[in-house]
Design an enzyme around this catalytic site. Structure first.
Site, PDB file in Angstrom:
ATOM      1  N   ASP A 159       2.279  -0.594   0.943  1.00 54.73           N
ATOM      2  CA  ASP A 159       2.300  -1.091  -0.433  1.00 54.73           C
ATOM      3  C   ASP A 159       3.507  -1.992  -0.619  1.00 54.73           C
ATOM      4  O   ASP A 159       4.605  -1.664  -0.162  1.00 54.73           O
ATOM      5  CB  ASP A 159       2.376   0.074  -1.424  1.00 54.73           C
ATOM      6  CG  ASP A 159       0.990   0.601  -1.768  1.00 54.73           C
ATOM      7  OD1 ASP A 159       0.033  -0.184  -1.682  1.00 54.73           O
ATOM      8  OD2 ASP A 159       0.878   1.788  -2.105  1.00 54.73           O
ATOM      9  N   ALA A 208      -7.082  -0.573 -12.766  1.00 56.47           N
ATOM     10  CA  ALA A 208      -7.189  -1.367 -11.536  1.00 56.47           C
ATOM     11  C   ALA A 208      -8.427  -2.264 -11.566  1.00 56.47           C
ATOM     12  O   ALA A 208      -8.478  -3.291 -10.889  1.00 56.47           O
ATOM     13  CB  ALA A 208      -7.247  -0.444 -10.323  1.00 56.47           C
TER      14      ALA A 208
END
Length: 700
Positions: free
Chosen positions: A320, A397
């Site tokens: 990430d 998201a």
């Protein structure tokens, strides 16, 4: 400092004393049979002990002292192997003891129904033992309480002391509804109150699983470990057959040559033990346990030894961007209006859209609007600006935007492509200077957020993040080892390209959704690659379950922790790189000691073969170029060295071969040079020195 050193010394002494006792307990054949190599050594020890007793009470096949010495050192060989495993387990048991102190039977305030506030909850509670709590029960904790069980926060936000589990003294914030909603039994609430849903039955909680794993109660052998055990068992069977055929061959040779004496059972057993790979056979289990222990020392709990081993074989790292590659907590640094909009108008709209945004980015937007443009804090209830109150739209998201609705006005902020698509789908024209502004921010590595009001662009918020120092060098090291790094980010491709170039990653996945992560992992795995990733949210759970090495943050949600095969108690995403290094070190250690074990058998041939057959075939004395004093001292020296080398290598097995970021081919060359050549030379020196000592003290 002196007191601490004394405590460490005392703890170490207790651990070694316990390991000595465990070494004898592990002599149980039911335990020894799990290690075929050492089981054969134990059988040989029993056989030579029986021959020694026979020599004591009657006629022995060889001098009593010689048989007794061989039997004694064969027992030492087994005990030293057991000791190495017991020491490795002892280090884990010490960690388990500290975890047990965190797990205690505490009173729990169980709810007899639903509640959304503390007063209602307290009026519906009954006090029960923590062992009476079952999965899906609700309980409430207040400031100062010990959390009685693992769970997911459903109401409340509070500060929690997790030092009993993580060792980190700084309190952490836990709240309902986010990626920091999981709590662990045994931790202490420092402020406010929480209503928690129990996520595990008694005995199946996080601490219980950690203790089981740490103590090795559930430690299963990994595929590579099983394969190596099969190889070692194969070597053992081959040498067992060879040694079994030597007795009739020796009897025939003595008769045919008309001279010499037949080889004895004692010498055959000594030869067998010296030829089979006892060094790696005795240390293999300790190497695996020590690998998991190194994870624990870095506050990572591996749910299986297979996960640690897979970390060493990883081909692709999915990292990430935020918190791993960059420092995280992107900050708003600038408001850039478009289409002639007044900058104060843009600042006010950005502030309103961010009032309910509790992310660091959202808070930084509110702070920037207040400090740079003098905008006072806005109320989220009814006000002059919003007589009927405000309705906030949370970020997801899927939508990749958030905002606020009030009195017919809709303000949104979000990813540029999403916002431009929304503007166009509403029939409005996109401002001519919007895309150039977005591209300009993205090219510098910043993150642009487009702000709209009633589907008309007002401007762009510039969010800035900073790449961590030294991360580029670490990625270069991983590249040398043949590991590909892939940055995962929700940013647009331009921003992702700029940060990827600055960080030095091999590839990136921009505008990543949970589905895109899962697809990327499967693509790599289809190509025969092993994939590692980190995650903390519920939406990460499918990808974590698919990854070969899945590291969940301890602060993450319960689904993420259940899907992972490792838990990072420090919740540090960067630690994935360290985990891979520990896995590599485990494989390097096992490979190095296997090379050493097989190589050091060569010297024993030159010690025992001439001693066993020289009386029948005198020409074999030419092989005794070490100049060993007598056949008995040669055989005994080889057996003693075979036992002592296990003890000598225990520190290396527990500590691990020093990790270096080099390719597989160079690693193989280095192992063959250091441990192959070293394993070849060291026994010649060791056996000769032992022979000289035996002669000097008149023991042979």
């Amino acid at each position: 400092m002196t007191t601490q050193l004394k405590k460490q010394s005392s703890h170490r002494r207790e651990m070694y004393q316990r390991a000595i006792v465990e070494s004898f307990i592990k002599l149980d054949p039911r335990l020894m049979v799990k290690n075929p190599v050492m089981f054969v050594v134990e059988v040989g020890s029993v056989l030579t002990t029986a021959l020694w007793i026979q020599a004591l009470v009657g006629q022995g096949e060889a001098p009593t002292g010689f048989i007794g010495a061989i039997a004694l050192w064969l027992w030492f060989t087994v005990l030293f192997a057991n000791f190495s495993e017991a020491v490795a387990e002892g280090r884990g048991k010490a960690q388990a003891e500290s975890l047990r102190k965190a797990r205690q039977d505490t009173p729990a305030k169980r709810l007899k129904g639903e509640a959304r506030d503390v007063q209602t909850a307290l009026s519906k509670t009954e006090v029960v033992s923590s062992t009476a709590l079952r999965k899906n029960d609700l309980y409430i904790v207040e400031a100062g309480d010990i959390l009685p069980a693992d769970g997911e926060i459903i109401v409340g936000i509070a500060s929690v002391d997790e030092s009993a589990v993580t060792g980190e003294s700084a309190p952490v914030v836990r709240e309902a509804g986010g990626d920091r909603s999981a709590v662990t039994g045994g931790t202490r609430l420092l402020s406010d109150w929480l209503i928690i849903r129990v996520s595990a039955d008694p005995g199946q909680g996080f601490l219980d699983r950690m203790i089981s794993m740490v103590e090795g109660a559930k430690r299963q052998k990994t595929p590579n470990e099983i394969a190596l055990n099969i190889l070692l068992a194969g070597f053992t069977i081959i040498f067992l057959v060879v040694c079994a055929t030597l007795l009739p061959y020796s009897l025939y040779s003595v008769g045919a040559a008309g001279q010499g004496t037949a080889i004895t059972i004692t010498v055959l057993v000594a030869l067998l033990v010296c030829l089979i790979p006892t060094t790696i056979g005795g240390l293999l289990s300790a190497i695996g346990i020590a690998g998991m222990d190194r994870m624990i020392q870095r506050n990572v709990i591996a749910m299986s030894g297979r996960a640690v081993e897979a970390a060493g074989d990883v081909d692709v790292l999915l990292l990430d961007k935020t918190g791993t590659i960059t420092l995280g907590n992107r900050q708003a640094v600038e408001f850039i209006p478009v289409n002639g909009v007044n900058i104060n108008e843009l600042a006010e709209a950005s502030q309103l859209a961010s009032l309910a945004d509790e992310t660091p980015e959202g808070r930084s937007i509110v702070v920037l609007a207040k400090e740079k443009y003098g905008l006072r804090g806005q109320t989220m209830g009814t006000s002059e600006k919003a007589p009927h109150g405000m309705h906030f739209v949370p970020f997801t998201a899927q939508t990749r935007m958030s905002g606020v609705n009030f009195d017919g006005t809709e303000i949104r902020k979000g990813a540029p492509d999403t916002m431009i698509e929304m503007i166009q789908s509403s029939g409005n024209a996109v401002a001519s200077d919007l895309k150039p502004t977005v591209d300009s921010i993205a090219r510098t590595g910043g993150t642009p957020l487009v702000v709209t009001r009633n589907n008309q662009a007002l401007g762009v918020i510039h969010l800035k993040d900073i790449v961590k120092g030294g991360i580029k060098e670490r990625f270069a090291q991983l590249r040398k080892m043949g590991i590909k790094t892939v940055m995962i980010t929700g940013d647009n491709p331009l921003t992702a390209t700029a940060i990827a170039a600055e960080a030095g990653v091999d590839d990136f996945l921009a505008q990543a959704t949970p589905e895109a992560k899962l697809k990327l992992i499967r693509e790599h795995q289809t190509g025969g690659k092993l994939v590692a990733m980190t995650g903390d949210g519920t939406n990460d759970a499918p990808a974590l379950a698919q990854a070969d090495v899945a590291v969940a943050m301890n602060t993450g949600t319960q689904p993420a922790r259940e899907a992972a095969n490792m838990i990072d108690l420090d919740s540090n995403p960067t630690k994935l790189i360290e985990i891979v290094e520990i896995g590599k070190q485990l494989l390097m250690t096992r490979g190095a000691l296997t090379t050493f074990s097989i190589a050091n058998d060569v010297a024993k041939y030159f010690a025992i073969i001439p001693a066993a057959f020289a009386s029948t075939y005198p020409v074999l004395t030419k092989l005794n170029f070490m100049g060993l004093a007598t056949p008995e001292s040669a055989i005994l020296s080889a057996v003693i060295f075979n036992a002592l080398i296990i003890i000598a290598l225990i520190p290396l097995a527990l500590r691990g071969v020093p990790y270096r970021a080099v390719g597989a081919a160079q690693l193989l060359r280095d192992n063959l040079l250091i441990y192959g050549l070293g394993g070849l030379i060291a026994p010649f020196i060791g056996i000769k020195l032992i022979d000289m000592l035996l002669v000097a003290f008149g023991l042979v």
